[in-house]
Motif scaffolding. Structure first.
Motif, short mmCIF file in Angstrom:
data_model
loop_
_atom_site.label_atom_id
_atom_site.label_comp_id
_atom_site.label_asym_id
_atom_site.label_seq_id
_atom_site.Cartn_x
_atom_site.Cartn_y
_atom_site.Cartn_z
N MET A 1 -6.38 -37.15 56.31
CA MET A 1 -5.93 -36.17 56.69
C MET A 1 -4.89 -35.91 55.59
O MET A 1 -4.86 -34.78 54.66
CB MET A 1 -6.19 -35.33 57.66
N ILE A 2 -4.08 -36.69 56.23
CA ILE A 2 -2.49 -36.42 55.72
C ILE A 2 -2.37 -37.00 54.43
O ILE A 2 -2.07 -36.05 53.81
CB ILE A 2 -1.48 -36.92 56.72
N LEU A 3 -3.09 -38.17 53.27
CA LEU A 3 -2.92 -37.89 52.10
C LEU A 3 -3.24 -37.00 51.06
O LEU A 3 -2.76 -36.65 50.41
CB LEU A 3 -3.94 -39.22 51.93
N SER A 4 -4.52 -36.45 51.75
CA SER A 4 -5.17 -35.78 50.79
C SER A 4 -3.76 -34.34 51.35
O SER A 4 -3.89 -32.97 50.27
CB SER A 4 -6.42 -34.71 51.79
N ASP A 5 -3.39 -34.20 52.25
CA ASP A 5 -2.64 -33.00 52.58
C ASP A 5 -1.42 -32.90 51.80
O ASP A 5 -0.89 -32.02 50.88
CB ASP A 5 -1.80 -32.81 54.37
N ILE A 6 -0.87 -34.01 51.64
CA ILE A 6 0.18 -34.45 50.91
C ILE A 6 0.11 -34.07 49.27
O ILE A 6 0.49 -33.50 48.41
CB ILE A 6 0.59 -35.96 50.37
N GLN A 7 -1.28 -34.36 48.81
CA GLN A 7 -1.86 -34.27 48.06
C GLN A 7 -1.56 -32.80 47.33
O GLN A 7 -1.22 -32.18 46.29
CB GLN A 7 -3.09 -35.03 47.51
N ARG A 8 -2.50 -32.24 48.34
CA ARG A 8 -2.43 -31.08 47.86
C ARG A 8 -0.99 -30.44 47.79
O ARG A 8 -0.89 -28.75 46.54
CB ARG A 8 -3.40 -30.10 49.08
N ILE A 23 10.67 -33.07 55.16
CA ILE A 23 10.82 -31.55 55.79
C ILE A 23 9.22 -31.18 55.83
O ILE A 23 8.89 -30.40 57.34
CB ILE A 23 11.48 -30.80 54.85
N HIS A 24 8.97 -30.77 54.77
CA HIS A 24 7.23 -30.31 55.27
C HIS A 24 6.41 -30.78 55.85
O HIS A 24 5.81 -30.45 56.74
CB HIS A 24 6.48 -30.62 53.52
N PHE A 25 6.34 -32.58 56.10
CA PHE A 25 5.59 -33.23 57.26
C PHE A 25 6.11 -33.80 58.07
O PHE A 25 5.02 -34.48 58.75
CB PHE A 25 4.75 -34.33 56.10
N ARG A 26 7.51 -33.16 57.90
CA ARG A 26 7.90 -34.25 59.26
C ARG A 26 7.63 -35.43 59.75
O ARG A 26 7.13 -35.65 60.80
CB ARG A 26 7.70 -33.12 60.58
N MET A 27 8.03 -35.80 58.74
CA MET A 27 7.68 -37.31 58.41
C MET A 27 9.15 -38.46 57.98
O MET A 27 9.85 -38.27 56.88
CB MET A 27 6.41 -37.96 58.11
N ASP A 28 8.71 -39.81 58.16
CA ASP A 28 9.77 -40.58 57.72
C ASP A 28 9.97 -40.28 55.89
O ASP A 28 8.32 -40.76 56.25
CB ASP A 28 9.71 -42.05 58.81
N GLY A 29 10.36 -41.16 55.60
CA GLY A 29 10.60 -41.42 54.26
C GLY A 29 9.97 -42.90 54.05
O GLY A 29 8.97 -42.47 52.57
N GLY A 34 5.11 -44.84 51.49
CA GLY A 34 3.40 -45.57 51.32
C GLY A 34 2.28 -44.78 50.94
O GLY A 34 1.45 -44.82 50.83
N MET A 35 2.21 -43.59 51.45
CA MET A 35 1.16 -42.48 50.67
C MET A 35 1.19 -42.20 49.40
O MET A 35 0.13 -42.41 49.20
CB MET A 35 1.09 -42.10 52.25
N ARG A 41 -1.31 -45.70 42.37
CA ARG A 41 -2.25 -46.21 42.79
C ARG A 41 -3.59 -45.56 41.83
O ARG A 41 -3.87 -46.25 41.19
CB ARG A 41 -2.35 -47.10 43.94
N LYS A 42 -3.61 -44.30 42.75
CA LYS A 42 -4.85 -43.75 42.45
C LYS A 42 -5.47 -42.76 41.21
O LYS A 42 -5.95 -42.58 40.52
CB LYS A 42 -5.09 -42.84 43.26
N GLY A 43 -3.81 -42.77 40.18
CA GLY A 43 -3.51 -41.36 38.99
C GLY A 43 -3.73 -40.13 38.89
O GLY A 43 -3.59 -39.91 38.60
#
Length: 88
Positions: A1-8, A23-29, A34-35, A41-43
Motif C-alpha cells: 500500500m505505501i509503495l502505491s501511495d509514494i508512486q501516486r 515529511i509527507h509519509f513520516r518515514m525514515d529516508g 528502498g521503496m 527498477r519498475k521504470g
C-alpha cells in the motif's frame, strides 16, 4: 500500500525530494529510498542526476536536493532539468 501511495504522490507532483517524502509519509529516508529504488527498477520514477541548491542560505540539506521524478512515456520530463530546491 505505501509503495502505491509514494508512486501516486510523485505522479501527482511530477517530482519530489526525499525531504518532501519524509515529511509527507513520516518515514525514515533510508526506508523511503528502498521503496524508491523499487519504483526506479519498475521504470515508474527516476532519480535526478543532479539538482542545484538554492542560492539563498547555502545550507540546504542533501535531502532537499535528492529529487525523484515521475516517468511517463507520453510526457517528456528531463532528468537533468535544473531545479532550485527550497530549504527545509
Amino acid at each position: 500500500m505505501i509503495l502505491s501511495d509514494i508512486q501516486r504522490f510523485i505522479a501527482d507532483n511530477k517530482r519530489a525530494s526525499i525531504a518532501d517524502l519524509k515529511i509527507h509519509f513520516r518515514m525514515d529516508g533510508d526506508a523511503l529510498r528502498g521503496m524508491l529504488n523499487r519504483l526506479i527498477r519498475k521504470g515508474r520514477i527516476s532519480k535526478m542526476a543532479e539538482a542545484k541548491k538554492c542560492g539563498g542560505c547555502g545550507s540546504c540539506a542533501d535531502d532537499a536536493t535528492e529529487i525523484y521524478v515521475w516517468v511517463n512515456p507520453g510526457e517528456l520530463v528531463s532528468e537533468k532539468e535544473p531545479v532550485s530546491a527550497t530549504c527545509h
